[in-house]
Design a protein around this motif. Structure first.
Motif, PDB file in Angstrom:
ATOM      1  N   MET A 118       0.820  -1.208   0.000  1.00 17.25           N
ATOM      2  CA  MET A 118       0.000   0.000   0.000  1.00 17.25           C
ATOM      3  C   MET A 118       0.859   1.266   0.000  1.00 17.25           C
ATOM      4  SD  MET A 118      -3.141  -0.709   2.662  1.00 17.25           S
ATOM      5  CE  MET A 118      -3.818   0.943   2.380  1.00 17.25           C
ATOM      6  N   GLN A 119       1.927   1.258   0.784  1.00 15.14           N
ATOM      7  CA  GLN A 119       2.794   2.427   0.866  1.00 15.14           C
ATOM      8  C   GLN A 119       3.433   2.746  -0.486  1.00 15.14           C
ATOM      9  OE1 GLN A 119       5.247   0.915   4.021  1.00 15.14           O
ATOM     10  NE2 GLN A 119       4.253   2.157   5.581  1.00 15.14           N
ATOM     11  N   GLY A 120       3.782   1.707  -1.240  1.00 12.50           N
ATOM     12  CA  GLY A 120       4.388   1.930  -2.540  1.00 12.50           C
ATOM     13  C   GLY A 120       3.395   2.303  -3.609  1.00 12.50           C
ATOM     14  N   LEU A 121       2.151   1.850  -3.432  1.00 17.47           N
ATOM     15  CA  LEU A 121       1.153   2.022  -4.487  1.00 17.47           C
ATOM     16  C   LEU A 121       0.283   3.251  -4.275  1.00 17.47           C
ATOM     17  CD1 LEU A 121       0.379   0.309  -7.008  1.00 17.47           C
ATOM     18  CD2 LEU A 121      -1.543  -0.519  -5.684  1.00 17.47           C
ATOM     19  N   VAL A 122      -0.159   3.466  -3.050  1.00 14.31           N
ATOM     20  CA  VAL A 122      -1.037   4.609  -2.748  1.00 14.31           C
ATOM     21  C   VAL A 122      -0.487   5.357  -1.533  1.00 14.31           C
ATOM     22  CG1 VAL A 122      -3.212   3.908  -3.815  1.00 14.31           C
ATOM     23  CG2 VAL A 122      -2.562   2.903  -1.629  1.00 14.31           C
ATOM     24  N   PRO A 123       0.665   6.003  -1.676  1.00 11.73           N
ATOM     25  CA  PRO A 123       1.299   6.649  -0.522  1.00 11.73           C
ATOM     26  C   PRO A 123       0.476   7.791   0.061  1.00 11.73           C
ATOM     27  CG  PRO A 123       2.394   7.279  -2.564  1.00 11.73           C
ATOM     28  CD  PRO A 123       1.446   6.166  -2.909  1.00 11.73           C
ATOM     29  N   GLU A 124      -0.532   8.259  -0.696  1.00 17.30           N
ATOM     30  CA  GLU A 124      -1.354   9.356  -0.204  1.00 17.30           C
ATOM     31  C   GLU A 124      -2.582   8.885   0.559  1.00 17.30           C
ATOM     32  OE1 GLU A 124      -3.296   7.888  -3.834  1.00 17.30           O
ATOM     33  OE2 GLU A 124      -1.230   8.241  -3.224  1.00 17.30           O
ATOM     34  N   ALA A 125      -2.794   7.588   0.718  1.00 14.68           N
ATOM     35  CA  ALA A 125      -3.985   7.070   1.400  1.00 14.68           C
ATOM     36  C   ALA A 125      -4.037   7.593   2.835  1.00 14.68           C
ATOM     37  CB  ALA A 125      -3.983   5.548   1.392  1.00 14.68           C
ATOM     38  N   PRO A 126      -5.140   8.231   3.249  1.00 14.28           N
ATOM     39  CA  PRO A 126      -5.213   8.826   4.595  1.00 14.28           C
ATOM     40  C   PRO A 126      -5.066   7.820   5.725  1.00 14.28           C
ATOM     41  CG  PRO A 126      -6.963   9.678   3.184  1.00 14.28           C
ATOM     42  CD  PRO A 126      -6.335   8.546   2.445  1.00 14.28           C
ATOM     43  N   VAL A 127      -5.393   6.545   5.458  1.00 15.47           N
ATOM     44  CA  VAL A 127      -5.343   5.546   6.531  1.00 15.47           C
ATOM     45  C   VAL A 127      -3.925   5.076   6.830  1.00 15.47           C
ATOM     46  CG1 VAL A 127      -5.574   3.454   5.109  1.00 15.47           C
ATOM     47  CG2 VAL A 127      -6.567   3.508   7.414  1.00 15.47           C
ATOM     48  N   LEU A 128      -2.978   5.340   5.947  1.00 15.28           N
ATOM     49  CA  LEU A 128      -1.629   4.793   6.127  1.00 15.28           C
ATOM     50  C   LEU A 128      -0.991   5.158   7.467  1.00 15.28           C
ATOM     51  CD1 LEU A 128       0.036   4.977   2.594  1.00 15.28           C
ATOM     52  CD2 LEU A 128      -0.561   2.951   3.913  1.00 15.28           C
ATOM     53  N   PRO A 129      -1.035   6.429   7.911  1.00 13.93           N
ATOM     54  CA  PRO A 129      -0.428   6.733   9.215  1.00 13.93           C
ATOM     55  C   PRO A 129      -1.056   5.941  10.364  1.00 13.93           C
ATOM     56  CG  PRO A 129      -0.837   8.746   7.986  1.00 13.93           C
ATOM     57  CD  PRO A 129      -1.512   7.645   7.235  1.00 13.93           C
ATOM     58  N   LEU A 130      -2.336   5.649  10.275  1.00 16.68           N
ATOM     59  CA  LEU A 130      -3.002   4.875  11.322  1.00 16.68           C
ATOM     60  C   LEU A 130      -2.517   3.428  11.318  1.00 16.68           C
ATOM     61  CD1 LEU A 130      -6.647   6.236  10.916  1.00 16.68           C
ATOM     62  CD2 LEU A 130      -4.845   7.041  12.458  1.00 16.68           C
ATOM     63  N   LEU A 131      -2.337   2.860  10.146  1.00 17.97           N
ATOM     64  CA  LEU A 131      -1.848   1.491  10.040  1.00 17.97           C
ATOM     65  C   LEU A 131      -0.388   1.394  10.469  1.00 17.97           C
ATOM     66  CD1 LEU A 131      -3.420   0.490   6.597  1.00 17.97           C
ATOM     67  CD2 LEU A 131      -4.240  -0.153   8.876  1.00 17.97           C
ATOM     68  N   GLN A 132       0.389   2.409  10.146  1.00 19.84           N
ATOM     69  CA  GLN A 132       1.807   2.408  10.508  1.00 19.84           C
ATOM     70  C   GLN A 132       2.016   2.473  12.011  1.00 19.84           C
ATOM     71  OE1 GLN A 132       2.829   5.818   8.183  1.00 19.84           O
ATOM     72  NE2 GLN A 132       3.253   4.657   6.313  1.00 19.84           N
ATOM     73  N   GLN A 133       1.038   2.960  12.739  1.00 23.10           N
ATOM     74  CA  GLN A 133       1.141   3.075  14.194  1.00 23.10           C
ATOM     75  C   GLN A 133       0.808   1.781  14.924  1.00 23.10           C
ATOM     76  OE1 GLN A 133      -1.430   6.336  15.291  1.00 23.10           O
ATOM     77  NE2 GLN A 133      -0.333   7.800  14.001  1.00 23.10           N
ATOM     78  N   LEU A 134       0.282   0.799  14.228  1.00 25.57           N
ATOM     79  CA  LEU A 134      -0.146  -0.436  14.885  1.00 25.57           C
ATOM     80  C   LEU A 134       1.068  -1.233  15.357  1.00 25.57           C
ATOM     81  CD1 LEU A 134      -3.054  -1.471  12.495  1.00 25.57           C
ATOM     82  CD2 LEU A 134      -3.213  -0.278  14.694  1.00 25.57           C
TER      83      LEU A 134
END
Length: 233
Positions: A118-134
């Motif tokens: 996901m980080q490589g494909l859609v780096p602008e996805a708003p949910v990414l920071p939330l997933l990265q914190q898990l």
């Protein structure tokens, strides 16, 4: 010049995104896990096409429909709401309900790999920071539900795609470890596909995820000390 993976995805339909997510070619390592199937083969519980189909149908109904898919559904909703607390709660529940070290390793490794995708494909996805914190790692059903929501997929179709991706991976595991021929594998997959709509309906109706599949847990534990193994679980 680096390949821009995000640009073509922006114009693709939700159906294409779901086909992509369900593909065994997704680089998350799902092909390397049998989820206790290899141990069931070693114990003689699975020995042909029919017994392999029975084992996987039980797993679809008892694990996917009651635990994994409800978690993915809840993660889909939490992603749309950008509810980090809900995502963290779902992730913690998933980690706490793994019965073996191999199943814990699988759910974390595949979750990390899908998040990297996901980080490589859609780096602008708003949910990414939330997933990265898990912590200690994002888990597979949580990230899969979030990925489907981020790609604009409707919930029921997303769960069908997730279930199909699981079924195809486990069918291929059965072909390798029972072993089965390719035609037998396709008949087995047809049995699973026929049962997926009901499994998804069960998941959508579930008030909360439930983890209870003792025979699968027993054979998952036995796999960890199995003498000869093709798979990581």
């Amino acid at each position: 010049m680096p390949l821009d993976l995000a640009r073509p995805a922006d114009t693709a339909s939700p159906l294409l995104h779901l086909l992509w997510l369900a593909s065994p070619a997704l680089p998350v390592g799902g092909f390397s896990y049998s989820e206790g199937l290899e141990a069931a083969v070693d114990a003689g519980l699975v020995h042909d096409e029919i017994s392999a189909g029975d084992w996987l149908l039980n797993q679809l109904q008892l694990v996917q429909a009651r635990a994994e898919l409800p978690v993915a559904a809840a993660a889909h909703a939490a992603t749309l709401a950008l509810d980090g607390q809900r995502l963290a709660g779902l992730n913690a529940w998933t980690l706490q309900t793994r019965e073996t070290s191999e199943s814990l390793q699988q759910v974390q490794q595949m979750g990390r790999s899908l998040l990297a995708w996901m980080q490589g494909l859609v780096p602008e996805a708003p949910v990414l920071p939330l997933l990265q914190q898990l912590r200690p790692a994002p888990t597979w059903p949580v990230v899969m539900g979030a990925a489907a929501a981020s790609r604009g997929a409707p919930l029921e179709a997303a769960l069908q795609a997730i279930a199909f991706g699981w079924a195809e991976n486990l069918m291929q595991a059965a072909v390798r470890c029972v072993p089965l021929g390719q035609t037998s594998g396709q008949r087995l997959l047809a049995r699973l596909v026929q049962a997926i709509p009901q499994a998804v309906a069960t998941a959508l109706a579930a008030p909360k995820p439930m983890a209870f599949a003792p025979l699968l847990g027993i054979h998952g534990a036995r796999h960890e000390i199995q003498y000869s193994r093709l798979f990581r679980s």
